[in-house]
Scaffold this active site. Structure first.
Site, PDB file in Angstrom:
ATOM      1  N   LYS A  84      27.900 -68.623  72.619  1.00 16.79           N
ATOM      2  CA  LYS A  84      28.821 -69.070  71.562  1.00 16.79           C
ATOM      3  C   LYS A  84      28.836 -70.586  71.405  1.00 16.79           C
ATOM      4  O   LYS A  84      29.272 -71.095  70.371  1.00 16.79           O
ATOM      5  CB  LYS A  84      30.242 -68.552  71.822  1.00 16.79           C
ATOM      6  CG  LYS A  84      30.953 -69.152  73.005  1.00 16.79           C
ATOM      7  CD  LYS A  84      32.334 -68.530  73.176  1.00 16.79           C
ATOM      8  CE  LYS A  84      33.069 -69.084  74.377  1.00 16.79           C
ATOM      9  NZ  LYS A  84      33.415 -70.511  74.213  1.00 16.79           N
ATOM     10  N   ASP A  85      28.368 -71.323  72.415  1.00 12.96           N
ATOM     11  CA  ASP A  85      28.333 -72.781  72.342  1.00 12.96           C
ATOM     12  C   ASP A  85      27.044 -73.308  71.729  1.00 12.96           C
ATOM     13  O   ASP A  85      26.899 -74.518  71.530  1.00 12.96           O
ATOM     14  CB  ASP A  85      28.471 -73.385  73.747  1.00 12.96           C
ATOM     15  CG  ASP A  85      29.832 -73.132  74.366  1.00 12.96           C
ATOM     16  OD1 ASP A  85      30.802 -72.954  73.604  1.00 12.96           O
ATOM     17  OD2 ASP A  85      29.922 -73.110  75.605  1.00 12.96           O
ATOM     18  N   ARG A 129      39.168 -71.460  65.619  1.00 11.38           N
ATOM     19  CA  ARG A 129      39.302 -70.040  65.271  1.00 11.38           C
ATOM     20  C   ARG A 129      40.539 -69.434  65.924  1.00 11.38           C
ATOM     21  O   ARG A 129      41.319 -68.721  65.273  1.00 11.38           O
ATOM     22  CB  ARG A 129      38.046 -69.272  65.721  1.00 11.38           C
ATOM     23  CG  ARG A 129      38.197 -67.755  65.599  1.00 11.38           C
ATOM     24  CD  ARG A 129      37.041 -67.018  66.257  1.00 11.38           C
ATOM     25  NE  ARG A 129      36.914 -67.309  67.672  1.00 11.38           N
ATOM     26  CZ  ARG A 129      37.632 -66.718  68.630  1.00 11.38           C
ATOM     27  NH1 ARG A 129      38.559 -65.823  68.315  1.00 11.38           N
ATOM     28  NH2 ARG A 129      37.445 -67.027  69.894  1.00 11.38           N
ATOM     29  N   ARG A 130      40.728 -69.704  67.206  1.00 13.68           N
ATOM     30  CA  ARG A 130      41.864 -69.117  67.905  1.00 13.68           C
ATOM     31  C   ARG A 130      43.181 -69.640  67.350  1.00 13.68           C
ATOM     32  O   ARG A 130      44.151 -68.886  67.208  1.00 13.68           O
ATOM     33  CB  ARG A 130      41.763 -69.408  69.406  1.00 13.68           C
ATOM     34  CG  ARG A 130      40.633 -68.638  70.089  1.00 13.68           C
ATOM     35  CD  ARG A 130      40.426 -69.076  71.518  1.00 13.68           C
ATOM     36  NE  ARG A 130      39.362 -68.302  72.157  1.00 13.68           N
ATOM     37  CZ  ARG A 130      38.580 -68.759  73.127  1.00 13.68           C
ATOM     38  NH1 ARG A 130      38.732 -70.005  73.564  1.00 13.68           N
ATOM     39  NH2 ARG A 130      37.638 -67.999  73.642  1.00 13.68           N
ATOM     40  N   ARG A 147      41.354 -79.219  76.227  1.00 17.78           N
ATOM     41  CA  ARG A 147      39.940 -79.255  76.556  1.00 17.78           C
ATOM     42  C   ARG A 147      39.777 -79.127  78.062  1.00 17.78           C
ATOM     43  O   ARG A 147      40.713 -79.286  78.832  1.00 17.78           O
ATOM     44  CB  ARG A 147      39.334 -80.582  76.076  1.00 17.78           C
ATOM     45  CG  ARG A 147      39.280 -80.745  74.569  1.00 17.78           C
ATOM     46  CD  ARG A 147      38.000 -80.193  74.000  1.00 17.78           C
ATOM     47  NE  ARG A 147      36.833 -80.837  74.587  1.00 17.78           N
ATOM     48  CZ  ARG A 147      36.368 -82.034  74.237  1.00 17.78           C
ATOM     49  NH1 ARG A 147      36.985 -82.725  73.288  1.00 17.78           N
ATOM     50  NH2 ARG A 147      35.297 -82.541  74.816  1.00 17.78           N
ATOM     51  N   ARG A 153      42.042 -75.528  82.005  1.00 19.42           N
ATOM     52  CA  ARG A 153      42.893 -75.002  80.937  1.00 19.42           C
ATOM     53  C   ARG A 153      43.970 -74.075  81.488  1.00 19.42           C
ATOM     54  O   ARG A 153      45.110 -74.083  81.028  1.00 19.42           O
ATOM     55  CB  ARG A 153      42.028 -74.291  79.895  1.00 19.42           C
ATOM     56  CG  ARG A 153      41.338 -75.255  78.940  1.00 19.42           C
ATOM     57  CD  ARG A 153      40.492 -74.536  77.930  1.00 19.42           C
ATOM     58  NE  ARG A 153      39.156 -74.258  78.437  1.00 19.42           N
ATOM     59  CZ  ARG A 153      38.312 -73.397  77.904  1.00 19.42           C
ATOM     60  NH1 ARG A 153      38.675 -72.671  76.867  1.00 19.42           N
ATOM     61  NH2 ARG A 153      37.112 -73.236  78.403  1.00 19.42           N
ATOM     62  N   CYS A 238      31.287 -74.545  65.935  1.00 21.07           N
ATOM     63  CA  CYS A 238      32.429 -74.389  66.842  1.00 21.07           C
ATOM     64  C   CYS A 238      33.709 -74.997  66.281  1.00 21.07           C
ATOM     65  O   CYS A 238      34.786 -74.760  66.817  1.00 21.07           O
ATOM     66  CB  CYS A 238      32.110 -75.003  68.200  1.00 21.07           C
ATOM     67  SG  CYS A 238      31.803 -76.786  68.153  1.00 21.07           S
TER      68      CYS A 238
END
Length: 307
Positions: A84-85, A129-130, A147, A153, A238
């Site tokens: 996804k990155d 997105r989240r 971040r 996190r 992203c």
């Protein structure tokens, strides 16, 4: 002596992904010498600037540019990314191998459940997105951009009501007990490629491709190719609120659900189609077209301006 040099980012999760990927390789080739090289990315070094700024400053992706350079410079033979990155276009001379079976694609809410969070709850996440999806479901929430690696996190739970991270990452670093709720993919489709590894090699490295040929899963490959083709057609990345989730049936039917949400959560467009797993990019382009018919491009343009 045959040697394979494998590169990855430095985080606990990146190291866990390398171990996961290499386990069947080591079993199949017990005499193969494998070295792991850690490569720091600009997104790891600068955790204050916006990801878009970090990416533009480095001329690529905040989380893959330096690894790609090491691969092109023949300093490593293969890179294990979080798919996804990874940008949807491969640099000239590089290719992605079919990935291993992917892990849980869902997002995990840590610190409670979505319905039980108090009004105005502060929820930490690093993804546009989240943030958009959370505000669409609960407009009263107060998302805060955070971040850092997964443990960093999670540590923010001391000052926030909840954080959202990928479930796959929590499982891979043995922190699944932190999960308060797995968000349903029907309402919260993940980032394209979420849960999958991106196995990148040089096109001319025949030995590496031969050694790693057995690691790929064809169903996962079709699913992530459809998701990433949709993202590419939307000119996403992203920093934009795009969700996608594809599934494959035993008889080769591929279904893709795509979603685009405005940054404030007020507008959301969705599309779903099925097609052949033998033509995943075709399906991804078709779903993107349906989203664009609903003016997803306007939503994304606004999101890029705010990134």
């Amino acid at each position: 002596m045959v040697e394979l040099v494998v590169g990855s980012r430095a985080s606990q999760l990146a190291r866990a992904q390398v171990r996961e990927f290499l386990a069947p390789v080591r079993e199949r080739y017990p005499d193969l010498v494998i070295r792991h090289r850690v490569i720091l990315e600009d997104g790891d070094l600068d955790r204050k600037a916006a990801l878009r700024e970090v990416s533009e400053r480095g001329g690529g992706s905040a989380f893959s540019t330096n690894q790609v350079a090491a691969l092109l410079n023949r300093e490593v033979d293969v890179i294990v990314h979080s798919l996804k990155d990874l940008p949807t276009e491969n640099p000239d001379g590089l290719t992605l191998l079919p990935p291993p079976p992917r892990a849980d694609v869902r997002d995990a809410l840590c610190g409670g459940t979505l319905n039980a969070l108090p009004a105005g709850a502060r929820v930490g996440t690093s993804a546009a997105r989240r943030i958009a999806q959370l505000l669409h479901a609960r407009p009263d929430l107060r998302p805060e951009r955070i971040r850092g690696n997964v443990p960093t996190r999670l540590a923010r739970l001391k000052t926030l009501d909840a954080v959202v991270v990928a479930a796959a990452g929590l499982h891979r670093i043995d922190r699944a007990e932190e999960i308060g709720e797995l968000l349903p993919v029907g309402l919260f489709p993940p980032s394209p490629g979420q849960g999958a590894l991106g196995i990148q090699v040089r096109e001319d490295h025949a030995l590496a491709r031969e050694l790693l040929d057995h690691t790929g899963d064809l169903s996962t490959d079709a699913e992530v190719r459809a998701e990433r083709a949709m993202l590419a057609e939307l000119h996403g990345g992203c920093s934009v609120p795009v969700g996608a989730f594809a599934t494959t049936t035993a008889d080769g039917v591929l279904t893709l659900h795509g979603q685009v949400t405005s940054v404030d959560g007020a507008r959301q467009v969705e599309a779903r189609l099925s097609g052949s797993a033998a033509a995943p990019e075709k399906l991804g382009l078709a779903v993107a077209g349906l989203l664009l018919d609903q003016h997803a491009d306007r939503i994304l343009a606004e999101a890029r301006a705010l990134a």
